[in-house]
Design a protein around this motif. Sequence first.
Motif, PDB file in Angstrom:
ATOM      1  N   ASN A 192       8.151  17.108 -11.150  1.00 19.39           N
ATOM      2  CA  ASN A 192       8.576  17.699 -12.425  1.00 19.39           C
ATOM      3  C   ASN A 192       8.117  16.882 -13.627  1.00 19.39           C
ATOM      4  N   LEU A 193       7.271  15.868 -13.389  1.00 19.55           N
ATOM      5  CA  LEU A 193       6.843  14.975 -14.465  1.00 19.55           C
ATOM      6  C   LEU A 193       5.379  15.212 -14.824  1.00 19.55           C
ATOM      7  N   ILE A 194       4.995  14.744 -16.019  1.00 24.25           N
ATOM      8  CA  ILE A 194       3.597  14.851 -16.466  1.00 24.25           C
ATOM      9  C   ILE A 194       3.120  13.477 -16.937  1.00 24.25           C
ATOM     10  N   GLY A 195       1.837  13.396 -17.279  1.00 23.78           N
ATOM     11  CA  GLY A 195       1.291  12.147 -17.795  1.00 23.78           C
ATOM     12  C   GLY A 195       1.276  11.050 -16.745  1.00 23.78           C
ATOM     13  N   GLU A 196       1.320   9.803 -17.189  1.00 22.79           N
ATOM     14  CA  GLU A 196       1.268   8.666 -16.281  1.00 22.79           C
ATOM     15  C   GLU A 196       2.457   8.622 -15.341  1.00 22.79           C
ATOM     16  N   ARG A 197       3.587   9.158 -15.775  1.00 28.18           N
ATOM     17  CA  ARG A 197       4.793   9.122 -14.947  1.00 28.18           C
ATOM     18  C   ARG A 197       4.637   9.948 -13.672  1.00 28.18           C
ATOM     19  N   ARG A 198       3.774  10.948 -13.717  1.00 27.07           N
ATOM     20  CA  ARG A 198       3.615  11.847 -12.569  1.00 27.07           C
ATOM     21  C   ARG A 198       3.189  11.098 -11.315  1.00 27.07           C
ATOM     22  N   LEU A 199       2.330  10.111 -11.472  1.00 25.55           N
ATOM     23  CA  LEU A 199       1.779   9.399 -10.320  1.00 25.55           C
ATOM     24  C   LEU A 199       2.259   7.958 -10.231  1.00 25.55           C
ATOM     25  N   CYS A 200       3.337   7.641 -10.896  1.00 23.24           N
ATOM     26  CA  CYS A 200       3.861   6.272 -10.914  1.00 23.24           C
ATOM     27  C   CYS A 200       4.889   6.105  -9.787  1.00 23.24           C
ATOM     28  N   TYR A 201       4.387   5.854  -8.594  1.00 21.84           N
ATOM     29  CA  TYR A 201       5.244   5.713  -7.432  1.00 21.84           C
ATOM     30  C   TYR A 201       5.531   4.239  -7.144  1.00 21.84           C
ATOM     31  N   PRO A 202       6.676   3.940  -6.542  1.00 21.71           N
ATOM     32  CA  PRO A 202       6.961   2.539  -6.186  1.00 21.71           C
ATOM     33  C   PRO A 202       6.009   2.046  -5.109  1.00 21.71           C
ATOM     34  N   MET A 213       0.842  -1.207   0.000  1.00 22.27           N
ATOM     35  CA  MET A 213       0.000   0.000   0.000  1.00 22.27           C
ATOM     36  C   MET A 213       0.871   1.249   0.000  1.00 22.27           C
ATOM     37  N   ASN A 214       0.452   2.244  -0.731  1.00 21.44           N
ATOM     38  CA  ASN A 214       1.158   3.523  -0.768  1.00 21.44           C
ATOM     39  C   ASN A 214       0.513   4.513   0.193  1.00 21.44           C
TER      40      ASN A 214
END
Length: 216
Positions: free
Chosen positions: A35-45, A1-2
């Motif tokens: 500093n990211l956009i798109g799907e990468r913005r919320l792609c956390y481990p 869980m994040n």
Amino acid sequence: MNIFVLGTGRCGTTTFMQACKHVSNFSTAHESRANLIGERRLCYPKNHIEVDNRLSWLLGRLDEAYGKNAFYVHLMRNEDSVAKSYLKRWENRSSIVFGYRSSIILGLDKSAEPLDVVRDMCQTVNANITQFLKDKPHKAIVRLESINEDFGAFWNAAKLEGNRASALAEWDIQHNSSERRDTLGRRRFGGVTRVAKIPRKLARIGKGLPGFIKRA
């Protein structure tokens, strides 16, 4: 869980991140993907604690990506204290408050008091977070004014592991405080102006110069 820590900013986010560095079963970062956009913005481990007040402006996308499968913290501080802290960044074009007053609020009434404008931003952010959290089963409210009790409750609710005592001790250290200025408007760092530091620096240079010349 994040775990996602949401707030207005100027409410202890940097200290919260430092405290969570003492957690052993989650990684922790502060504004790590801002500093990211798109799907990468919320792609956390996975199993990660992200402290980022800018996520408060991305709540719809955060809900789509994580929904009820994450733990959320609403980090709060007295709104008047937050507003006064943000007021020091009123003319800083990279600050959120500048974007709010110049672009989100269009044609700002020139008679509006700056402090009232900043309070308006804080109220907007806190209201949005409160609505976002209404249907979230895993959440905690952590108030800066009752940090020891609230952070401890969050630690238990999120089932954190690690050095709890060291985590709580971080709240006794001032992180990312607004710069203080002396009566002449000079910036102060730890209570000492840059001008006052010049003699000390020259003295250190003078002590080291003979050795440097000898080695040259």
